[in-house]
Design an enzyme around this catalytic site. Structure first.
Site, PDB file in Angstrom:
ATOM      1  N   THR A   1      86.042   5.309  83.849  1.00 35.25           N
ATOM      2  CA  THR A   1      84.968   4.547  83.089  1.00 35.25           C
ATOM      3  C   THR A   1      84.572   3.480  84.034  1.00 35.25           C
ATOM      4  O   THR A   1      83.348   3.041  83.963  1.00 35.25           O
ATOM      5  CB  THR A   1      85.814   3.909  81.978  1.00 35.25           C
ATOM      6  OG1 THR A   1      86.601   4.792  81.098  1.00 35.25           O
ATOM      7  CG2 THR A   1      84.913   2.914  81.037  1.00 35.25           C
TER       8      THR A   1
ATOM      9  N   HIS B   1      81.654   4.782  86.230  1.00 34.50           N
ATOM     10  CA  HIS B   1      80.509   4.929  85.155  1.00 34.50           C
ATOM     11  C   HIS B   1      79.594   3.622  85.190  1.00 34.50           C
ATOM     12  O   HIS B   1      78.502   3.499  85.354  1.00 34.50           O
ATOM     13  CB  HIS B   1      80.761   5.476  83.820  1.00 34.50           C
ATOM     14  CG  HIS B   1      81.169   6.890  83.880  1.00 34.50           C
ATOM     15  ND1 HIS B   1      80.657   7.943  84.210  1.00 34.50           N
ATOM     16  CD2 HIS B   1      82.335   7.188  83.507  1.00 34.50           C
ATOM     17  CE1 HIS B   1      81.276   8.927  84.215  1.00 34.50           C
ATOM     18  NE2 HIS B   1      82.448   8.791  83.464  1.00 34.50           N
TER      19      HIS B   1
ATOM     20  N   HIS C   1      90.333  -2.238  82.825  1.00 35.96           N
ATOM     21  CA  HIS C   1      91.268  -2.292  81.628  1.00 35.96           C
ATOM     22  C   HIS C   1      92.811  -1.908  82.152  1.00 35.96           C
ATOM     23  O   HIS C   1      93.457  -2.070  81.246  1.00 35.96           O
ATOM     24  CB  HIS C   1      90.607  -1.327  80.441  1.00 35.96           C
ATOM     25  CG  HIS C   1      90.371   0.184  81.132  1.00 35.96           C
ATOM     26  ND1 HIS C   1      89.334   0.448  81.551  1.00 35.96           N
ATOM     27  CD2 HIS C   1      91.212   1.046  80.872  1.00 35.96           C
ATOM     28  CE1 HIS C   1      89.516   1.643  81.640  1.00 35.96           C
ATOM     29  NE2 HIS C   1      90.400   2.207  81.017  1.00 35.96           N
TER      30      HIS C   1
ATOM     31  N   CYS D   1      90.655  -2.286  58.965  1.00 34.49           N
ATOM     32  CA  CYS D   1      90.083  -0.998  58.291  1.00 34.49           C
ATOM     33  C   CYS D   1      91.034  -0.423  57.737  1.00 34.49           C
ATOM     34  O   CYS D   1      92.343  -0.632  57.926  1.00 34.49           O
ATOM     35  CB  CYS D   1      89.283  -0.270  59.430  1.00 34.49           C
ATOM     36  SG  CYS D   1      90.329   0.415  60.565  1.00 34.49           S
TER      37      CYS D   1
ATOM     38  N   CYS E   1      93.886   0.854  60.347  1.00 29.20           N
ATOM     39  CA  CYS E   1      94.667  -0.292  60.873  1.00 29.20           C
ATOM     40  C   CYS E   1      95.605  -0.672  60.006  1.00 29.20           C
ATOM     41  O   CYS E   1      96.813  -1.094  60.155  1.00 29.20           O
ATOM     42  CB  CYS E   1      93.742  -1.336  61.282  1.00 29.20           C
ATOM     43  SG  CYS E   1      92.979  -1.241  62.999  1.00 29.20           S
TER      44      CYS E   1
ATOM     45  N   CYS F   1      91.447   3.558  64.650  1.00 29.63           N
ATOM     46  CA  CYS F   1      90.347   2.370  63.956  1.00 29.63           C
ATOM     47  C   CYS F   1      89.073   2.783  64.551  1.00 29.63           C
ATOM     48  O   CYS F   1      88.742   3.306  65.510  1.00 29.63           O
ATOM     49  CB  CYS F   1      90.947   0.959  64.745  1.00 29.63           C
ATOM     50  SG  CYS F   1      89.643  -0.329  64.477  1.00 29.63           S
TER      51      CYS F   1
ATOM     52  N   ILE G   1      94.902  11.687  85.290  1.00 32.50           N
ATOM     53  CA  ILE G   1      95.530  11.923  83.964  1.00 32.50           C
ATOM     54  C   ILE G   1      96.186  13.337  83.913  1.00 32.50           C
ATOM     55  O   ILE G   1      97.174  13.352  83.418  1.00 32.50           O
ATOM     56  CB  ILE G   1      94.469  11.759  82.861  1.00 32.50           C
ATOM     57  CG1 ILE G   1      93.781  10.163  83.218  1.00 32.50           C
ATOM     58  CG2 ILE G   1      95.110  11.829  81.494  1.00 32.50           C
ATOM     59  CD1 ILE G   1      93.002   9.706  82.132  1.00 32.50           C
TER      60      ILE G   1
ATOM     61  N   LEU H   1      91.075  16.081  75.879  1.00 35.22           N
ATOM     62  CA  LEU H   1      91.119  14.408  76.420  1.00 35.22           C
ATOM     63  C   LEU H   1      89.709  14.346  77.148  1.00 35.22           C
ATOM     64  O   LEU H   1      89.173  13.348  77.024  1.00 35.22           O
ATOM     65  CB  LEU H   1      92.215  13.928  77.263  1.00 35.22           C
ATOM     66  CG  LEU H   1      92.145  12.661  77.692  1.00 35.22           C
ATOM     67  CD1 LEU H   1      92.891  11.717  76.657  1.00 35.22           C
ATOM     68  CD2 LEU H   1      92.880  12.424  79.159  1.00 35.22           C
ATOM     69  N   GLY H   2      89.324  15.309  77.977  1.00 38.96           N
ATOM     70  CA  GLY H   2      88.246  15.009  78.819  1.00 38.96           C
ATOM     71  C   GLY H   2      86.986  15.275  78.071  1.00 38.96           C
ATOM     72  O   GLY H   2      86.733  15.551  76.889  1.00 38.96           O
TER      73      GLY H   2
ATOM     74  N   ILE I   1      91.611  13.669  71.391  1.00 35.12           N
ATOM     75  CA  ILE I   1      92.574  12.707  71.698  1.00 35.12           C
ATOM     76  C   ILE I   1      91.617  11.512  72.375  1.00 35.12           C
ATOM     77  O   ILE I   1      90.963  11.826  73.299  1.00 35.12           O
ATOM     78  CB  ILE I   1      93.836  13.080  72.794  1.00 35.12           C
ATOM     79  CG1 ILE I   1      94.350  14.446  72.502  1.00 35.12           C
ATOM     80  CG2 ILE I   1      94.524  11.870  72.938  1.00 35.12           C
ATOM     81  CD1 ILE I   1      95.295  14.064  71.343  1.00 35.12           C
TER      82      ILE I   1
HETATM   83  P1  NAD Z   1      88.964  12.951  86.899  1.00 30.79           P
HETATM   84  O1  NAD Z   1      87.352  13.097  86.664  1.00 30.79           O
HETATM   85  O2  NAD Z   1      89.382  12.268  88.054  1.00 30.79           O
HETATM   86  O3  NAD Z   1      89.356  14.293  86.710  1.00 30.79           O
HETATM   87  C1  NAD Z   1      88.924  15.351  86.353  1.00 30.79           C
HETATM   88  C2  NAD Z   1      89.247  16.744  87.051  1.00 30.79           C
HETATM   89  O4  NAD Z   1      88.634  17.860  86.521  1.00 30.79           O
HETATM   90  C3  NAD Z   1      88.640  16.664  88.423  1.00 30.79           C
HETATM   91  O5  NAD Z   1      89.746  16.624  89.399  1.00 30.79           O
HETATM   92  C4  NAD Z   1      87.890  17.673  88.557  1.00 30.79           C
HETATM   93  O6  NAD Z   1      87.684  18.438  89.957  1.00 30.79           O
HETATM   94  C5  NAD Z   1      88.546  18.829  87.586  1.00 30.79           C
HETATM   95  N1  NAD Z   1      87.731  19.962  87.181  1.00 30.79           N
HETATM   96  C6  NAD Z   1      86.201  19.957  87.148  1.00 30.79           C
HETATM   97  N2  NAD Z   1      85.785  21.131  86.587  1.00 30.79           N
HETATM   98  C7  NAD Z   1      86.889  21.656  86.458  1.00 30.79           C
HETATM   99  C8  NAD Z   1      87.122  23.154  85.836  1.00 30.79           C
HETATM  100  N3  NAD Z   1      86.067  23.892  85.502  1.00 30.79           N
HETATM  101  N4  NAD Z   1      88.544  23.460  85.721  1.00 30.79           N
HETATM  102  C9  NAD Z   1      89.504  22.838  85.962  1.00 30.79           C
HETATM  103  N5  NAD Z   1      89.248  21.620  86.820  1.00 30.79           N
HETATM  104  C10 NAD Z   1      88.296  21.003  86.613  1.00 30.79           C
HETATM  105  O7  NAD Z   1      89.394  12.194  85.403  1.00 30.79           O
HETATM  106  P2  NAD Z   1      90.751  11.544  84.962  1.00 30.79           P
HETATM  107  O8  NAD Z   1      90.633  10.201  85.008  1.00 30.79           O
HETATM  108  O9  NAD Z   1      91.936  12.510  85.395  1.00 30.79           O
HETATM  109  O10 NAD Z   1      90.338  11.742  83.375  1.00 30.79           O
HETATM  110  C11 NAD Z   1      90.398  13.043  82.767  1.00 30.79           C
HETATM  111  C12 NAD Z   1      89.272  13.070  81.949  1.00 30.79           C
HETATM  112  O11 NAD Z   1      89.637  12.491  80.549  1.00 30.79           O
HETATM  113  C13 NAD Z   1      87.972  12.895  82.126  1.00 30.79           C
HETATM  114  O12 NAD Z   1      86.793  13.502  81.643  1.00 30.79           O
HETATM  115  C14 NAD Z   1      87.672  11.472  81.485  1.00 30.79           C
HETATM  116  O13 NAD Z   1      86.439  11.050  81.342  1.00 30.79           O
HETATM  117  C15 NAD Z   1      88.647  11.635  80.162  1.00 30.79           C
HETATM  118  N6  NAD Z   1      89.215  10.321  79.556  1.00 30.79           N
HETATM  119  C16 NAD Z   1      89.512  10.410  78.432  1.00 30.79           C
HETATM  120  C17 NAD Z   1      89.987   9.462  77.742  1.00 30.79           C
HETATM  121  C18 NAD Z   1      90.179   9.521  76.366  1.00 30.79           C
HETATM  122  O14 NAD Z   1      90.793   8.576  75.696  1.00 30.79           O
HETATM  123  N7  NAD Z   1      89.596  10.380  75.538  1.00 30.79           N
HETATM  124  C19 NAD Z   1      90.755   8.478  78.464  1.00 30.79           C
HETATM  125  C20 NAD Z   1      90.528   8.380  79.903  1.00 30.79           C
HETATM  126  C21 NAD Z   1      89.881   9.428  80.637  1.00 30.79           C
HETATM  127 ZN    ZN Z   2      90.746  -0.973  62.355  1.00 33.04          ZN
END
Ligand code: NAD
Ligand code: ZN
Length: 353
Positions: A51, A54, A74, A107, A110, A118, A186, A273-274, A297
């Protein structure tokens, strides 16, 4: 050169998105305002998250989400320096981290105690000033006490560690075969978590060789490059018969989500999550006839995930291999560059150095 921390009165150093556009600035800003329910924390260490990248690069998401000026970041650990008049449970010197989602408290969810659901969540370092600073003020309901003796680098990344734990435990994994797609920080931590939680086979799919190597050290049974290995072959080699019971989608890649769906056992669960950058089209027939559950998630459960993180660490879970780089906050440019290359796991900024 900026003045040392002790020399500054009423101001502090922070990494700031000063105006729309790329870049961040290390500059002096006023110390945070304290409310009666707030805890003021001196930041020791912070983790760099996707984040933050970005926001730094000012992509389309950042441009429509962020209102400068904003202190970013954060993921952090620090010690309490001051508490509001309404705060009883925190004392100066306590070692704490902060839950990065500030919820409304009013809400439906919450009020029912399901704060992670939330609908009015505000993100630290996104919708309000964040943790890449010498000081941060947070509502006491967002502050988590660490136990004495915890590794401060691990404590600094409780926020993404919580993403990993919340996703990894979204479906029961004891004795199950688990696919992890994406071994960023992650996915790496989630690999260690499902191993700790008793999964049988853990297959990690990741194109980046450095990250595959770390995943192997963190408990993966097999690591594969999805561009080179066919997952059905891998299943056969491992003696799997019906497919994966659980998949953790941690890449945001459309191809990875499709691959997971194609390799699931009947009745399997996919925790997503991604964050994809575009819409993904899926073969819904496969979801229907395999009777799959897809679960989104976001964030962490307040505070069941935090409890689980703590007790898993206390019972031997080791996430430290996911941390690969450390910098002083003054070297933030080099730190952001390292985080961006993919040649790193988690990158830590030290605010005391
Ligand atoms: P990151 O971008 O460091 O890791 C993503 C990994 O996926 C990279 O190592 C990349 O090489 C790999 N990847 C790309 N294409 C792929 C494929 N086809 N198959 C397998 N792997 C592949 O991100 P991170 O910090 O580890 O976070 C993981 C994901 O979770 C990100 O998409 C991020 O935006 C997201 N995220 C979501 C939340 C949430 O609350 N939902 C919170 C934090 C991060
Ligand atoms: Zn709330």
């Amino acid at each position: 050169m900026t003045a040392p921390r002790e020399a500054r009165q009423g101001s502090m150093l922070a990494l700031v998105k000063a105006a729309p556009g790329p870049g961040l600035e290390l500059r002096e800003v006023p110390r945070p305002q304290m409310g009666i329910n707030d805890v003021l924390i001196r930041v020791h260490k912070t983790g760099i998250c996707g984040t933050d990248l970005h926001i730094e690069s000012w992509d389309a998401w950042a441009a429509r989400t962020i209102v400068p000026p904003l202190v970013v970041g954060h993921e952090f650990v620090g010690d309490v320096v001051e508490v509001g008049s309404n705060v009883n449970d925190f004392r100066p010197g306590d070692l704490v981290s902060g839950e990065g989602h500030v919820v409304c408290g009013r809400c439906r969810h919450c009020l029912a105690g399901r704060r992670h659901l939330c609908a009015n969540t505000i993100g630290l370092g996104v919708g309000r000033d964040g943790a890449f600073a010498e000081l941060i003020a947070l509502p006491m309901a967002n502050v988590w006490h660490h136990w004495p003796g915890i590794d401060e680098e691990v404590a600094a990344i409780f926020d993404p560690f919580g993403n990993a734990v919340h996703t990894a435990l979204a479906f029961p994994v004891l004795g199950e075969d688990v696919l992890v797609s994406g071994a960023g920080p992650i996915g790496l931590m989630a690999t260690a978590v499902v191993r700790h939680a008793g999964a049988r086979l853990v297959v990690v799919s990741e194109p980046n060789p450095l990250r595959r190597e770390i995943a192997a050290r963190m408990g993966a049974t097999v690591v594969i490059d999805p561009r080179e290995r066919d997952l059905k072959d891998v299943q056969r080699e491992l003696g799997m018969v019906e497919g994966f019971d659980v998949a953790l989608e941690m890449s945001g890649s459309p191809a990875a989500l499709r691959l997971a769906i194609a390799n699931m056992a009947h009745g399997g669960g996919i925790a997503i999550l991604g964050i994809p950058t575009q819409e993904i089209s899926l073969d819904v027939n496969e979801i229907v006839f395999k009777m799959l559950t897809l679960r989104g998630i976001y964030g962490r459960e307040m505070y069941e995930t935090w409890y689980k993180m703590t007790v898993m660490l206390q019972s031997g879970l080791d996430i430290t291999p996911a941390i690969t780089h450390r910098f002083s906050f003054r070297e933030y440019r080099a730190a952001f560059a390292a985080a961006r290359t993919g040649g790193a796991g988690k990158v830590i900024l030290d605010w005391t150095a």
